[in-house]
Design a protein around this motif. Structure first.
Motif, PDB file in Angstrom:
ATOM      1  N   GLY A  10       0.662  -1.271  -0.006  1.00  0.00           N
ATOM      2  CA  GLY A  10      -0.082  -0.597   0.180  1.00  0.00           C
ATOM      3  C   GLY A  10       1.041   1.265   0.372  1.00  0.00           C
ATOM      4  O   GLY A  10       0.374   2.885  -0.068  1.00  0.00           O
ATOM      5  N   THR A  11       1.922   1.107   0.085  1.00  0.00           N
ATOM      6  CA  THR A  11       3.056   2.412   0.531  1.00  0.00           C
ATOM      7  C   THR A  11       3.444   2.735  -1.046  1.00  0.00           C
ATOM      8  O   THR A  11       4.004   3.262  -2.024  1.00  0.00           O
ATOM      9  N   GLY A  12       3.403   1.614  -2.385  1.00  0.00           N
ATOM     10  CA  GLY A  12       3.607   1.888  -3.566  1.00  0.00           C
ATOM     11  C   GLY A  12       2.767   3.015  -4.710  1.00  0.00           C
ATOM     12  O   GLY A  12       1.168   3.035  -3.814  1.00  0.00           O
ATOM     13  N   VAL A  33       2.725  -3.058   4.255  1.00  0.00           N
ATOM     14  CA  VAL A  33       4.191  -2.567   4.903  1.00  0.00           C
ATOM     15  C   VAL A  33       5.259  -3.213   4.858  1.00  0.00           C
ATOM     16  O   VAL A  33       5.020  -4.299   5.565  1.00  0.00           O
ATOM     17  N   ARG A  34       6.393  -3.043   4.716  1.00  0.00           N
ATOM     18  CA  ARG A  34       7.721  -3.306   4.879  1.00  0.00           C
ATOM     19  C   ARG A  34       8.123  -3.653   6.497  1.00  0.00           C
ATOM     20  O   ARG A  34       8.469  -3.428   7.257  1.00  0.00           O
ATOM     21  N   ASN A  35       7.787  -1.460   6.792  1.00  0.00           N
ATOM     22  CA  ASN A  35       7.901  -0.987   8.083  1.00  0.00           C
ATOM     23  C   ASN A  35       6.873  -0.232   8.551  1.00  0.00           C
ATOM     24  O   ASN A  35       6.755   1.061   7.923  1.00  0.00           O
ATOM     25  N   PRO A 151      17.046  -8.452 -15.630  1.00  0.00           N
ATOM     26  CA  PRO A 151      16.226  -8.671 -14.855  1.00  0.00           C
ATOM     27  C   PRO A 151      14.783  -8.504 -13.926  1.00  0.00           C
ATOM     28  O   PRO A 151      13.883  -9.203 -13.851  1.00  0.00           O
ATOM     29  N   TYR A 152      14.547  -7.024 -14.585  1.00  0.00           N
ATOM     30  CA  TYR A 152      13.114  -6.694 -13.769  1.00  0.00           C
ATOM     31  C   TYR A 152      11.858  -7.553 -14.740  1.00  0.00           C
ATOM     32  O   TYR A 152      10.565  -7.894 -14.118  1.00  0.00           O
ATOM     33  N   ILE A 153      12.523  -7.442 -16.100  1.00  0.00           N
ATOM     34  CA  ILE A 153      11.510  -8.624 -16.756  1.00  0.00           C
ATOM     35  C   ILE A 153      11.665 -10.348 -16.692  1.00  0.00           C
ATOM     36  O   ILE A 153       9.771 -10.588 -16.207  1.00  0.00           O
ATOM     37  N   SER A 155      12.010 -11.524 -13.861  1.00  0.00           N
ATOM     38  CA  SER A 155      11.637 -11.297 -12.377  1.00  0.00           C
ATOM     39  C   SER A 155       9.482 -11.645 -12.769  1.00  0.00           C
ATOM     40  O   SER A 155       9.055 -12.143 -11.569  1.00  0.00           O
ATOM     41  N   LYS A 156       9.268 -10.067 -13.360  1.00  0.00           N
ATOM     42  CA  LYS A 156       7.603 -10.162 -13.742  1.00  0.00           C
ATOM     43  C   LYS A 156       7.499 -12.189 -14.208  1.00  0.00           C
ATOM     44  O   LYS A 156       6.379 -12.384 -14.182  1.00  0.00           O
ATOM     45  N   THR A 157       8.122 -12.055 -15.172  1.00  0.00           N
ATOM     46  CA  THR A 157       7.267 -12.898 -16.339  1.00  0.00           C
ATOM     47  C   THR A 157       7.675 -14.355 -15.557  1.00  0.00           C
ATOM     48  O   THR A 157       6.018 -15.110 -15.332  1.00  0.00           O
ATOM     49  N   MET A 193       7.458   8.061  -5.540  1.00  0.00           N
ATOM     50  CA  MET A 193       6.640   7.786  -6.544  1.00  0.00           C
ATOM     51  C   MET A 193       7.308   7.084  -7.770  1.00  0.00           C
ATOM     52  O   MET A 193       8.483   6.520  -7.299  1.00  0.00           O
ATOM     53  N   SER A 194       6.833   6.473  -8.164  1.00  0.00           N
ATOM     54  CA  SER A 194       7.453   5.087  -8.972  1.00  0.00           C
ATOM     55  C   SER A 194       8.335   5.354  -9.905  1.00  0.00           C
ATOM     56  O   SER A 194       8.216   6.146 -10.403  1.00  0.00           O
ATOM     57  N   THR A 195       8.838   4.457 -10.272  1.00  0.00           N
ATOM     58  CA  THR A 195      10.185   3.963 -11.605  1.00  0.00           C
ATOM     59  C   THR A 195      10.028   5.164 -12.410  1.00  0.00           C
ATOM     60  O   THR A 195      10.271   5.690 -13.510  1.00  0.00           O
TER      61      THR A 195
HETATM   62  P1  NAP Z   1       6.355   1.410  -6.371  1.00  0.00           P
HETATM   63  O1  NAP Z   1       5.950   2.635  -6.083  1.00  0.00           O
HETATM   64  O2  NAP Z   1       8.012   1.434  -6.396  1.00  0.00           O
HETATM   65  O3  NAP Z   1       6.309   0.465  -5.630  1.00  0.00           O
HETATM   66  C1  NAP Z   1       6.329  -0.970  -5.040  1.00  0.00           C
HETATM   67  C2  NAP Z   1       5.516  -2.091  -3.764  1.00  0.00           C
HETATM   68  O4  NAP Z   1       5.834  -2.884  -3.271  1.00  0.00           O
HETATM   69  C3  NAP Z   1       5.949  -0.730  -2.468  1.00  0.00           C
HETATM   70  O5  NAP Z   1       4.878  -0.502  -1.523  1.00  0.00           O
HETATM   71  C4  NAP Z   1       7.383  -1.551  -2.073  1.00  0.00           C
HETATM   72  O6  NAP Z   1       7.066  -1.863  -0.890  1.00  0.00           O
HETATM   73  C5  NAP Z   1       6.903  -3.316  -2.451  1.00  0.00           C
HETATM   74  N1  NAP Z   1       7.950  -3.860  -1.530  1.00  0.00           N
HETATM   75  C6  NAP Z   1       9.305  -4.169  -2.724  1.00  0.00           C
HETATM   76  N2  NAP Z   1       9.815  -4.440  -2.150  1.00  0.00           N
HETATM   77  C7  NAP Z   1       8.931  -5.605  -1.556  1.00  0.00           C
HETATM   78  C8  NAP Z   1       9.023  -6.584  -0.458  1.00  0.00           C
HETATM   79  N3  NAP Z   1      10.880  -7.205  -0.568  1.00  0.00           N
HETATM   80  N4  NAP Z   1       8.105  -6.594   0.520  1.00  0.00           N
HETATM   81  C9  NAP Z   1       7.504  -6.509   1.060  1.00  0.00           C
HETATM   82  N5  NAP Z   1       7.298  -5.241  -0.184  1.00  0.00           N
HETATM   83  C10 NAP Z   1       8.119  -4.670  -1.816  1.00  0.00           C
HETATM   84  O7  NAP Z   1       6.226   0.438  -7.503  1.00  0.00           O
HETATM   85  P2  NAP Z   1       4.984   0.574  -8.799  1.00  0.00           P
HETATM   86  O8  NAP Z   1       5.163   1.619  -9.563  1.00  0.00           O
HETATM   87  O9  NAP Z   1       3.207   0.763  -7.052  1.00  0.00           O
HETATM   88  O10 NAP Z   1       4.876  -0.917  -9.065  1.00  0.00           O
HETATM   89  C11 NAP Z   1       4.006  -1.966  -8.265  1.00  0.00           C
HETATM   90  C12 NAP Z   1       3.124  -3.114  -9.100  1.00  0.00           C
HETATM   91  O11 NAP Z   1       3.817  -3.142  -9.747  1.00  0.00           O
HETATM   92  C13 NAP Z   1       5.200  -4.385  -9.225  1.00  0.00           C
HETATM   93  O12 NAP Z   1       4.799  -5.088  -8.482  1.00  0.00           O
HETATM   94  C14 NAP Z   1       5.197  -3.717 -10.673  1.00  0.00           C
HETATM   95  O13 NAP Z   1       6.142  -4.274 -10.974  1.00  0.00           O
HETATM   96  C15 NAP Z   1       4.182  -3.538 -11.520  1.00  0.00           C
HETATM   97  N6  NAP Z   1       4.167  -2.625 -12.442  1.00  0.00           N
HETATM   98  C16 NAP Z   1       4.304  -1.267 -12.490  1.00  0.00           C
HETATM   99  C17 NAP Z   1       5.003  -0.327 -13.817  1.00  0.00           C
HETATM  100  C18 NAP Z   1       5.153   0.608 -13.726  1.00  0.00           C
HETATM  101  O14 NAP Z   1       5.067   1.438 -14.947  1.00  0.00           O
HETATM  102  N7  NAP Z   1       4.934   1.732 -12.700  1.00  0.00           N
HETATM  103  C19 NAP Z   1       3.941  -1.135 -14.790  1.00  0.00           C
HETATM  104  C20 NAP Z   1       3.692  -2.497 -14.708  1.00  0.00           C
HETATM  105  C21 NAP Z   1       3.599  -2.683 -13.377  1.00  0.00           C
HETATM  106  P3  NAP Z   1       7.896  -0.110   0.186  1.00  0.00           P
HETATM  107  O15 NAP Z   1       6.653   0.823   0.171  1.00  0.00           O
HETATM  108  O16 NAP Z   1       8.816  -0.837   1.616  1.00  0.00           O
HETATM  109  O17 NAP Z   1       9.501   0.111  -0.423  1.00  0.00           O
END
Ligand code: NAP
Length: 339
Positions: A10-12, A33-35, A151-153, A155-157, A193-195
């Motif tokens: 939920g932090t993401g 959340v992790r922390n 690696p990211y590609i 990991s998701k696959t 924010m996200s990458t």
């Molecule tokens: P984000 O803002 O970086 O969020 C990632 C989330 O995953 C954060 O809540 C993070 O928690 C959590 N997380 C990472 N490692 C973890 C661990 N070891 N244990 C528990 N929680 C962990 O990225 P996002 O863009 O929202 O991405 C969320 C999902 O959408 C991911 O699965 C990503 O692959 C997918 N996705 C994203 C995009 C994009 O363009 N943004 C596109 C396609 C798919 P912390 O806050 O503790 O770090």
């Protein structure tokens, strides 16, 4: 259906928007959340009206701790958490292990708690890579890992494949589906924010002086979250086993820059207007990780269709032009970019 849903991460960026939409619709939301010491105050401040309808649990993808409590009483899980870093790690297992093991852990604890519906946030990364001769993709396509992908590609696959295999063997009655977003943009809540949003930030803050010949598909974070919520609410037979790519449109970076110039001219002063020649990308790639990634994408069309998702889930995606405008306005409004 209004019930209780666990949203992991939920932090993401995406997880936060899924929580937001579920709370708005009246759901009780559990989130991991992790922390907790670091994240709980921030989440409570964001959803200050939610009170007891928001429950926060500490759980890491790499440990069993916390997952049983987080799943207790849940009707559905949106498993969004997964590492999504800006930099490519030296060791791919830094991404592949949490993505795969974390998904299987989330599934196992969901099944033990009697959760009936599980929506995995996968990615277009699991659809559109490793096929050098193909430029149009849809929900039926799978990334070809034998071609060697970043690696990211991978990991998701690997995580989506593992989830589907696990459900087939261990939880055939569970309704499982995935949401597979392309690059996600749209309003941001704060500077954490996200990458993906970093790209728009770099286009408007002047850190990209010239535009490489590269394109991406665009989706809006609000549509990505709506796809999750719709996949939770739709009749089981409609979504079971489905893949829901969210993708509005493929755009070249130069077209994204032009959209920003046209729709938000007041913040477009630093938006680059000139092209970065391919030879320069190739030279910079010798010593810059980011350029290495761009080099592999030069001139590539990787167009993922989201039509299947619109047809099955019954809503229309926000136009990419609007998404980009809203991204820029929100980055400026939150003081993240002084454009
Ligand atoms: P984000 O803002 O970086 O969020 C990632 C989330 O995953 C954060 O809540 C993070 O928690 C959590 N997380 C990472 N490692 C973890 C661990 N070891 N244990 C528990 N929680 C962990 O990225 P996002 O863009 O929202 O991405 C969320 C999902 O959408 C991911 O699965 C990503 O692959 C997918 N996705 C994203 C995009 C994009 O363009 N943004 C596109 C396609 C798919 P912390 O806050 O503790 O770090």
């Amino acid at each position: 259906m209004v019930g209780t849903v666990l949203v992991t991460g939920g932090t993401g960026y995406i997880g936060g928007e899924v929580v937001e939409q579920l709370l708005t619709k009246g759901y009780v939301v559990h989130t991991t959340v992790r922390n907790a010491a670091k994240s709980e105050p921030k989440l409570r401040a964001r959803w200050s009206d939610a009170g007891d309808r928001l429950k926060i649990f500490e759980a890491d993808l790499l440990s069993d701790h916390g997952w049983a409590d987080a799943n207790t009483g849940c009707d559905a899980v949106a498993h969004v958490a997964s590492p999504f870093p800006l930099a490519v790690p030296k060791d791919k297992d830094e991404l592949v292990i949490p993505a795969r093991e974390g998904t299987l852990r989330a599934l196992e604890f969901a099944q033990k708690a009697g959760v009936e519906r599980f929506v995995q946030t996968s990615s277009a990364a699991a659809i559109a890579y490793g096929h050098p001769d193909k430029d149009h993709f849809d929900y039926t396509d799978w990334t070809n890992l034998t071609a060697g992908v970043p690696p990211y590609i991978e990991s998701k696959t690997v995580a989506e494949r593992a989830a589907r295999d696990w459900v087939a063997v261990h939880a055939p009655k569970m309704t499982f589906c995935s949401v597979n977003p392309v690059a996600v943009f749209g309003p941001v809540y704060d500077d954490d924010m996200s990458t993906s949003v970093e790209l728009v930030k770099k286009i408007i803050d002047g850190s990209i002086p010239l535009i490489p010949d590269m394109g991406i598909c665009v989706t809006d974070v609000r549509d990505v979250a709506e796809a999750h919520v719709s996949a939770i609410e739709a009749p089981a037979q409609k979504v079971r086993g489905e893949r829901f790519p969210t993708s509005q449109k493929f755009l070249w970076l130069r077209e994204m820059a032009e959209i920003v110039r046209t729709r938000v001219p007041e913040h477009a002063g630093k938006v680059p207007g000139r092209a970065m020649p391919d030879w320069l990308v190739k030279i910079l790639a010798l010593f810059m990780d980011e350029m290495k990634q761009i080099k592999g994408e030069l001139g590539n069309v990787r167009d993922v269709s989201g039509k299947h998702t619109e047809d099955v889930l019954g809503f229309t995606f926000i136009p990419a032009e609007q998404t980009l405008e809203d991204t820029v306005r929100s980055l400026v409004e939150k003081g993240i970019v002084k454009a």
